[in-house]
Design an enzyme around this catalytic site. Structure first.
Site, PDB file in Angstrom:
ATOM      1  N   ASN A  69       0.859  -1.191   0.000  1.00  0.00           N
ATOM      2  CA  ASN A  69       0.000   0.000   0.000  1.00  0.00           C
ATOM      3  C   ASN A  69       0.895   1.241   0.000  1.00  0.00           C
ATOM      4  OD1 ASN A  69      -1.827   2.027   0.497  1.00  0.00           O
ATOM      5  ND2 ASN A  69      -2.313   1.381   2.590  1.00  0.00           N
ATOM      6  N   LYS A 117       0.019   4.246  -0.225  1.00  0.00           N
ATOM      7  CA  LYS A 117      -0.683   5.401   0.376  1.00  0.00           C
ATOM      8  C   LYS A 117      -0.547   6.636  -0.536  1.00  0.00           C
ATOM      9  CE  LYS A 117       0.154   3.364   4.846  1.00  0.00           C
ATOM     10  NZ  LYS A 117       0.030   3.488   6.279  1.00  0.00           N
ATOM     11  N   SER A 126       3.534  -2.417  10.436  1.00  0.00           N
ATOM     12  CA  SER A 126       4.991  -2.378  10.635  1.00  0.00           C
ATOM     13  C   SER A 126       5.692  -3.667  10.184  1.00  0.00           C
ATOM     14  CB  SER A 126       5.313  -2.043  12.101  1.00  0.00           C
ATOM     15  OG  SER A 126       4.829  -0.755  12.420  1.00  0.00           O
ATOM     16  N   GLY A 153       2.415   1.889  10.894  1.00  0.00           N
ATOM     17  CA  GLY A 153       3.342   3.009  10.749  1.00  0.00           C
ATOM     18  C   GLY A 153       4.071   3.387  12.021  1.00  0.00           C
ATOM     19  N   GLU A 205      -5.121  -5.683  10.758  1.00  0.00           N
ATOM     20  CA  GLU A 205      -4.173  -4.589  10.957  1.00  0.00           C
ATOM     21  C   GLU A 205      -4.500  -3.869  12.275  1.00  0.00           C
ATOM     22  OE1 GLU A 205      -2.269  -3.264   7.027  1.00  0.00           O
ATOM     23  OE2 GLU A 205      -4.006  -2.001   7.386  1.00  0.00           O
ATOM     24  N   GLU A 255      -6.858   4.192   8.219  1.00  0.00           N
ATOM     25  CA  GLU A 255      -6.719   5.629   7.927  1.00  0.00           C
ATOM     26  C   GLU A 255      -8.009   6.183   7.321  1.00  0.00           C
ATOM     27  OE1 GLU A 255      -3.047   5.370   5.718  1.00  0.00           O
ATOM     28  OE2 GLU A 255      -2.025   4.819   7.575  1.00  0.00           O
ATOM     29  N   HIS A 288      -9.512   0.512   5.391  1.00  0.00           N
ATOM     30  CA  HIS A 288      -8.206   0.793   6.001  1.00  0.00           C
ATOM     31  C   HIS A 288      -8.415   1.730   7.190  1.00  0.00           C
ATOM     32  CE1 HIS A 288      -4.132   2.199   6.610  1.00  0.00           C
ATOM     33  NE2 HIS A 288      -3.721   1.153   5.917  1.00  0.00           N
TER      34      HIS A 288
HETATM   35  C1  PEP Z   1      -0.769  -0.087   6.197  1.00  0.00           C
HETATM   36  O1  PEP Z   1      -0.859   1.094   5.939  1.00  0.00           O
HETATM   37  O2  PEP Z   1      -1.673  -0.873   5.840  1.00  0.00           O
HETATM   38  C2  PEP Z   1       0.385  -0.550   6.940  1.00  0.00           C
HETATM   39  C3  PEP Z   1       0.366  -1.766   7.401  1.00  0.00           C
HETATM   40  O3  PEP Z   1       1.409   0.342   7.107  1.00  0.00           O
HETATM   41  P1  PEP Z   1       2.876   0.027   7.749  1.00  0.00           P
HETATM   42  O4  PEP Z   1       3.362  -1.248   7.111  1.00  0.00           O
HETATM   43  O5  PEP Z   1       3.691   1.193   7.380  1.00  0.00           O
HETATM   44  O6  PEP Z   1       2.672  -0.153   9.214  1.00  0.00           O
END
Ligand code: PEP
Length: 260
Positions: A9, A11, A212, A172, A166, A96, A94
């Site tokens: 992703n 973003k 992460s 992040g 997630e 976000e 997601h």
């Molecule tokens: C994500 O945005 O779905 C995500 C898992 O980000 P990160 O790997 O940066 O934690």
């Protein structure tokens, strides 16, 4: 056997030139991978040019979200119908989108239906916040998100679904969930689908871990029985790092093929 899936992703990152460069570097190393599915999820404007750029490789494209509607007077929206000729997957729910753009469980459910209606495959993100985790509400939160989005689906639709677990506090932050916790939540998710749709559907459902993920920790997640891949944010913007994660996905496929 559930085919491992590694999705990156991007973003709201990359210029057009950076997007082409990143896709080229990933294609050079992972463009012919067969045993795992590799999905790049760039910003909307890069989807069409990247679909041409990646033509002939095994790399697939996804969208980061979509409208709940197919077309009409919805200024600024992009529909699943519009991206369908170029994508196989769409991320829905997601954290976000839920947190920053006010997407409720009901909105996520409507978007999920738009994805399915247009012949695409949803990657439904679920996961608890730090506060929900601290108050012992992880299972309740994840099951509520799944129930609202999936309870009324047809079996044929669930067969096209991917779930990404997630935990919001892990995204992040450089602080991933422990593999033990990720496996526990994934097993709850699979149990929910077994209860609602039966063992055949639940055993075929792919569940990704996201939060992460890096090349060095992904192996621990891909060793778990119920985790079939990774949804990768930050690390997907580095071609070498992302390709190492893909290679770990291929490693899982090989292990499963030999019954390990
Ligand atoms: C994500 O945005 O779905 C995500 C898992 O980000 P990160 O790997 O940066 O934690």
């Amino acid at each position: 056997m559930r085919r491992p899936l590694i999705a990156g992703n991007w973003k709201m990152h990359t210029t057009y030139e950076q997007a082409l460069e990143l896709a080229s570097a990933i294609q050079a190393r992972c463009g012919m991978v067969k045993y795992a599915e590799v999905v790049l999820v760039p910003p909307f404007p890069w989807i069409v040019p990247l679909s041409r750029h990646l033509d002939g490789s095994s790399i697939l494209l996804g969208a980061q979200t979509c409208s709940a509607f197919d077309e009409g007077a919805y200024t600024g929206e992009v529909s699943a119908k519009m991206v369908a000729p170029f994508c196989r997957y769409v991320i829905v729910g997601h954290s976000e989108r839920r947190r920053l753009f006010g997407e409720t469980d009901a909105v996520v459910a409507a978007k999920l239906r738009a994805v399915l209606r247009n012949g695409l495959r949803p990657i439904l993100c679920v996961g608890e916040t730090f506060e929900e985790r601290e108050s012992g509400a992880t299972r309740e939160t994840v099951e509520r998100q799944i129930t609202v989005a999936c309870n009324d689906l047809e079996r044929e639709q669930v067969a096209r679904l991917v779930i990404a677990y997630e935990p919001v506090w892990a995204i992040g932050t450089g602080r991933p969930a422990t593999p033990v916790d990720a496996e526990l939540v994934a097993s709850w998710i699979r149990a929910w689908f077994r209860e609602r749709f039966g063992p055949e559907i639940s055993e075929g459902l792919r569940i990704l871990y996201g939060g992460s993920v890096t090349a060095s920790n992904v192996v621990d997640f891909l060793a778990l029985a119920d985790i079939d891949g990774a949804l990768v944010g930050g690390a997907s913007l580095d071609a070498r790092e992302f390709c190492s994660i893909v290679e770990a996905g291929v490693g899982r496929a090989h292990r499963l093929a030999v019954g390990g």
